[in-house]
Design an enzyme around this catalytic site. Sequence first.
Site, short mmCIF file in Angstrom:
data_model
loop_
_atom_site.label_atom_id
_atom_site.label_comp_id
_atom_site.label_asym_id
_atom_site.label_seq_id
_atom_site.Cartn_x
_atom_site.Cartn_y
_atom_site.Cartn_z
N GLU A 54 0.84 -1.21 0.00
CA GLU A 54 0.00 0.00 0.00
C GLU A 54 0.88 1.26 0.00
O GLU A 54 0.97 2.00 0.98
CB GLU A 54 -0.93 -0.04 1.23
N HIS A 88 -11.55 -3.16 -4.34
CA HIS A 88 -11.11 -3.31 -2.95
C HIS A 88 -11.72 -4.57 -2.33
O HIS A 88 -12.91 -4.60 -2.01
CB HIS A 88 -11.49 -2.06 -2.15
#
EC number: 4.2.1.17
Length: 729
Positions: free
Chosen positions: A402, A450
């Site tokens: 991330e 997601h």
Amino acid sequence: MLYKGDTLYLDWLEDGIAELVFDTPGSVNKLDTATVASLGEAIGVLEQQSDLKGLLLRSNKAAFIVGADITEFLSLFLVPEEQLSQWLHFANSVFNRLEDLPVPTIAAVNGYALGGGCECVLATDYRLATPDLRIGLPETKLGIMPGFGGSVRMPRMLGADSALEIIAAGKDVGADQALKIGLVDGVVKAEKLVEGAIAILRQAINGDLDWKAKRQPKLEPLKLSKIEAAMSFTIAKGMVAQTAGKHYPAPITAVKTIEAAARFGREEALNLENKSFVPLAHTNEARALVGIFLNDQYVKGKAKKLTKDVETPKQAAVLGAGIMGGGIAYQSAWKGVPVVMKDINDKSLTLGMTEAAKLLNKQLERGKIDGLKLAGVISTIHPTLDYAGFDRVDVVVEAVVENPKVKKAVLAETEQKVRPDTVLASNTSTIPISELANALERPENFCGMHFFNPVHRMPLVEIIRGEKSSDETIAKVVAWASKMGKTPIVVNDCPGFFVNRVLFPYFAGFSQLLRDGAGFRKIDKVMEKQFGWPMGPAYLLDVVGIDTAHHAQAVMAAGFPQRMQKDYRDAIDALFDANRFGQKNGLGFWRYKEDSKGKPKKEEDVVVDDLLAKVSQPKRDFSEEEIIARMMIPMVNEVVRCLEEGIIATPAEADMALVYGLGFPPFHGGAFRWLDTLGSAKYLDMAQQYQHLGPLYEVPEGLRNKARHNEPYYPPVEPARPVGDLKTA
């Protein structure tokens, strides 16, 4: 033709045998209030036929009856108790008359016979099914219990234990299990169903089968000794209390009703069922759980409509292996879409393949697949260190670290290795999609996807529309998510998207409570036991990862500095600085050790109290009401802002994202259902008590308007006017 209604018809079949055929316009049969009334009229016609020898019930659809019409439930639940009770008496008089016909009856059951559909066939003497049968009583999952005699007939047919297992858990069973426990009398191929049912009827008509003896136990008290009854019902009540808990009254009410009705014959037992059903139908829990069912149908219908003109991807790829990548690869392959899994090192690829193999082995252990199927699925996951095969993929999801720089570099490189029409998606949890799209030559072919951890268990996938994402891109990714067995919900782009954007204000409420002297153990206990979350905030942070939350908190603060930028060092900072990252390294708010099954088990660790003392006021007690208010107000306010800003399209989608993505307690129905149940004016009064705590506690203007005009977020529902002659009840 003896009788023709809108949803069923009655006709002679042969030699004194009549057939009653359910044939609703549309794709499935439902037992709505109009169909119940029509069934009563058809039975009235049968009662006049002096030459009637037998009755066959069947369906003209791929499923017998999928259940009651749940779209009627919310309006039916608003009918005053006395009137609802009257209508149930009427409905049960219809099924009693079916059961009391002076001839043998059989239901030829194909596909689904759920809820009211199951209760309908319980009223016949015999049931013959096809191998694709799913039969059961799922009512307790909707916050109610069987209301058409299911809690009376099933225990008398199967015995208390088997019936309690189905009714209390809201279960359905397949053909083999139904035959084993006596719920059906035989299973035949679909093409032999009607022929087989007629053969059984003929045997009953000729006296070779004693249909009256088959019917009699359903009319009498339950045959259980006092010791057997005590054992069955005590065990059932204990198990239900443990699994359902106080927030779900329907299962325990169903068990107690069956217990109370055991000593009575059919009529008195049905009266007890009626008396239990009606109060349940008026609970907030029933409205919330039915609301979730309807919202789920709405969300799935929206996805179906969105994807009607696109082809589902036939070949996928995952960038980044490991646990998340392996989970995505497994889910895609398991549902029939082969996947290439790429990483830059062998160790991660091995971890990803191990994760996929572990999940498949669990399916093998449960008997869901055999070794051949396992080998077949695993062979459709292709691990690779390069881009071999990427020229054939239709969709790629990136699941690397991330970090925006890393993600941009990986996505830009991948774009050069795939076809011009290949869709790229990022499994980022917080980084805006439009920012990542800046690195691409074809941003219209890019969106967010997601997933939630663990991928194989969590039903939600957030599909994030970036500023330049095309409709076709969104549709293709929604199609892939649906094919994977997930519930895709499309949201617009912003930091955190929808789920994480509303989660971090909740964590901020937690941090502020700790800062003000509340204990994390009490907060967790209150949010789990009283509000109903599956995990309290401290435990959830340990599962998510303190380091992950610390990073995401900074991203959210940069995205929404006015509300989410904090001016103090909080518990997340303190634990992060002490290298306590949660379950992943065994130290978080709790200490973790693996149990005998290899699962992390939490243990007390007093070191944490010393760490938190440095970022908190002296300990003081908070009421349960204040803890719930201070935790929930920031989240609910942010949910409302997301709707007002168009991040999420509807209250239904918001509530489903919360339930499926965060585990928002289903008996509350989601944030908007909870708001409507509480009342926006009452919520506003509650929130105003805490406005001094900062911008996260300021109620959005749209919600203030709702409170001023006493308007709900969901369209108001009018009480139903059930079809049926109440005088005959």
